[in-house]
Scaffold this motif. Sequence first.
Motif, PDB file in Angstrom:
ATOM      1  N   ASP A  26       0.793  -1.000   0.249  1.00 44.17           N
ATOM      2  CA  ASP A  26      -0.071   0.016   0.166  1.00 44.17           C
ATOM      3  C   ASP A  26       0.968   1.335  -0.059  1.00 44.17           C
ATOM      4  O   ASP A  26       0.416   2.381  -0.130  1.00 44.17           O
ATOM      5  N   TYR A 240       4.981  -1.213 -11.880  1.00 37.96           N
ATOM      6  CA  TYR A 240       4.095  -1.077 -10.591  1.00 37.96           C
ATOM      7  C   TYR A 240       5.151  -1.149  -9.492  1.00 37.96           C
ATOM      8  O   TYR A 240       6.291  -1.657  -9.653  1.00 37.96           O
ATOM      9  N   SER A 245       4.469  -7.155  -9.048  1.00 42.68           N
ATOM     10  CA  SER A 245       2.872  -7.189  -9.371  1.00 42.68           C
ATOM     11  C   SER A 245       2.981  -6.125 -10.508  1.00 42.68           C
ATOM     12  O   SER A 245       3.771  -5.805 -11.114  1.00 42.68           O
ATOM     13  N   CYS A 246       1.545  -5.797 -10.930  1.00 48.98           N
ATOM     14  CA  CYS A 246       1.251  -5.171 -12.222  1.00 48.98           C
ATOM     15  C   CYS A 246       0.233  -4.088 -11.776  1.00 48.98           C
ATOM     16  O   CYS A 246      -0.609  -4.101 -10.759  1.00 48.98           O
ATOM     17  N   TYR A 247      -0.066  -3.083 -12.782  1.00 50.01           N
ATOM     18  CA  TYR A 247      -1.492  -2.508 -12.588  1.00 50.01           C
ATOM     19  C   TYR A 247      -2.462  -3.054 -12.942  1.00 50.01           C
ATOM     20  O   TYR A 247      -2.492  -3.896 -13.876  1.00 50.01           O
ATOM     21  N   ASN A 248      -3.589  -2.996 -12.586  1.00 49.44           N
ATOM     22  CA  ASN A 248      -4.792  -3.366 -12.946  1.00 49.44           C
ATOM     23  C   ASN A 248      -5.685  -2.625 -13.865  1.00 49.44           C
ATOM     24  O   ASN A 248      -6.066  -1.492 -13.497  1.00 49.44           O
TER      25      ASN A 248
ATOM     26  N   LYS B 149      -3.227   1.288  -7.997  1.00 52.16           N
ATOM     27  CA  LYS B 149      -3.199   0.276  -8.818  1.00 52.16           C
ATOM     28  C   LYS B 149      -3.952  -0.080  -9.761  1.00 52.16           C
ATOM     29  O   LYS B 149      -3.735  -0.736 -10.866  1.00 52.16           O
ATOM     30  N   THR B 150      -5.189   0.420  -9.683  1.00 54.89           N
ATOM     31  CA  THR B 150      -6.548   0.170 -10.567  1.00 54.89           C
ATOM     32  C   THR B 150      -6.370   1.439 -11.428  1.00 54.89           C
ATOM     33  O   THR B 150      -6.500   2.527 -11.064  1.00 54.89           O
ATOM     34  N   VAL B 151      -6.430   1.236 -12.704  1.00 56.09           N
ATOM     35  CA  VAL B 151      -6.492   2.324 -13.626  1.00 56.09           C
ATOM     36  C   VAL B 151      -7.534   2.049 -14.824  1.00 56.09           C
ATOM     37  O   VAL B 151      -7.572   1.066 -15.195  1.00 56.09           O
TER      38      VAL B 151
END
Lengths: 394, 153
Positions: A26, A240, A245-248, B149-151
């Motif tokens: 976070d 990211y 991990s990756c972006y969603n 994280k969410t885009v």
Amino acid sequence: MKKIIPVCCFFLACAILLPCCAHSCDGENGYYQYDYYGVMNSDAVLKIYAERGDEEEENRFKELARKVGEMLAGVEKSLSAENPDSFISRFNAASDGTETEIDYNAYKALSVAKEIYNLTGGAYNPAVYYSVKAYGFNGGEPPKSAAELPADEDIFTYVELSKAFGGVTLREEEKEGVKRYYAAKPVNTAAESGELALKIDLGGIGKGYAADLADGLIGEYGFSYGYFSFGSSSIAFKKYPDESSCYNLRISNPRLDGKSPQSCLTATVKDESVSTSGDNVNYFLLDSDGDGISERFCHIIDPFTGKPVQNGVISVTVTGGAAAENDALSTALMVMGKDGALKFINEKLGGRRVVMLCEEESGLSLYTTMALSEFTLDDPRYAVHCIAGGGDVA
Amino acid sequence: MSLEKVRQVRSGRFFRPADLIIYGIIAAAAIALFILFFAIKKDGGLEGVRIFVRDEVVFEYSFESDEYKVFSSCAEVVNGEKLTVNITTEEGGNLVEIDRAARSVRVVSADCRSRDCVYSPPLTGADGFICCMPHHMRILPFGYKDDGKTVII
């Protein structure tokens, strides 16, 4: 019974460690710095992950944010078809057969436009300027009744004019260490159309082109994590912050019914550019044939008909490659229609991920080059078809 | 612990019937807690919204209590079947519509050139927002948290 102690310890450890892991992802050690921009009749956001308390990095971000602002203003000044002083406007104002000096941005953007025009057989064509204007998509008022729609003979003229884009030539020369760039209109583009001359509108790739430049600037300033999003239609992603991990990436749902989720699909992305085109952005509804049913007129113009796309393809998203290319390709795939787009994807877009949403007689469909394991479907109304390669749809 | 006792423990089976009962109880408790967590968890619907102009809250509405608060003169409310909020900023205006029955919020008109906010999907949950950049106006759902994280594209 004493073995119960390690078991309990295991459960206790899980209970303690899992939230700790989530907390570190976070951003305990870092945070996102933002800057917003309002250019090219749209909004853009720069979002960069930085170490907490690192003053040098914060200053570097401020400098990057300033540079991105300057870059966006420069791109607008180069590419805007509405600004009479832009280099594209100067090109538009030039007579047939003449050469106009343009700047580097206009030259590069036109080069990409020419490349994708040739690759797609003219399905992406920025010379739809007059149709864009006639349907009120360049900031004007859209038609409010069928009588206000452009006449067929005018549209025919616009289509004929747009064909001249294939004849536009570009060249660069270097004199005394200074590079100069030129674009020339072909001769006789206005021969069949009286007063009108070839004009182009690079709105279809302008955001993607700016996203590519922002991506380069982010790297130049030494940032590895974050992204630049322009108008929520072109995004250049870096990594990211948690590199495992990756972006969603959630692809907007173009057909909302009040209950459906905002996105139709979620996939993971990092270190790549994404662009999307859809008929759910900048459109108007009009009953053009008096049958009591309103049709959707979107801002994406089919250069072969000169009219807004109405072929059942409602949204296309392309990832991989440069954002400017993805921007133009997503527009071209919208124009091609489902069958033409599937053929093109199989034959020409091997290295890219594509998501195409269609409104068919059977309902909503989603066609993608991704494997089922690569995404999650957010809206179950979409029937999923994986494009299996070799022209097959599984 | 004597060596004899250590040998007894080592030679013993890992799972004795009594152990399995304890493990079963722990597993059942874990499953019960899991089910309980999802049973009491909200369904993700929209609970309410706050409207910001230049990072200042100017209006707030809760679907739970059907109550609204106006914090600035730049927000004017018309309370009908649907609640409409007229936001006036230095740069221009937006008309926000709150549909109690559909539990959704959207921007129905804006006097800027792009009108991106008008074309934005209505808010129906806590996982999205609507932004009007030309007017520096944002509509955020209650509980909205930018996870970075969410885009959405």
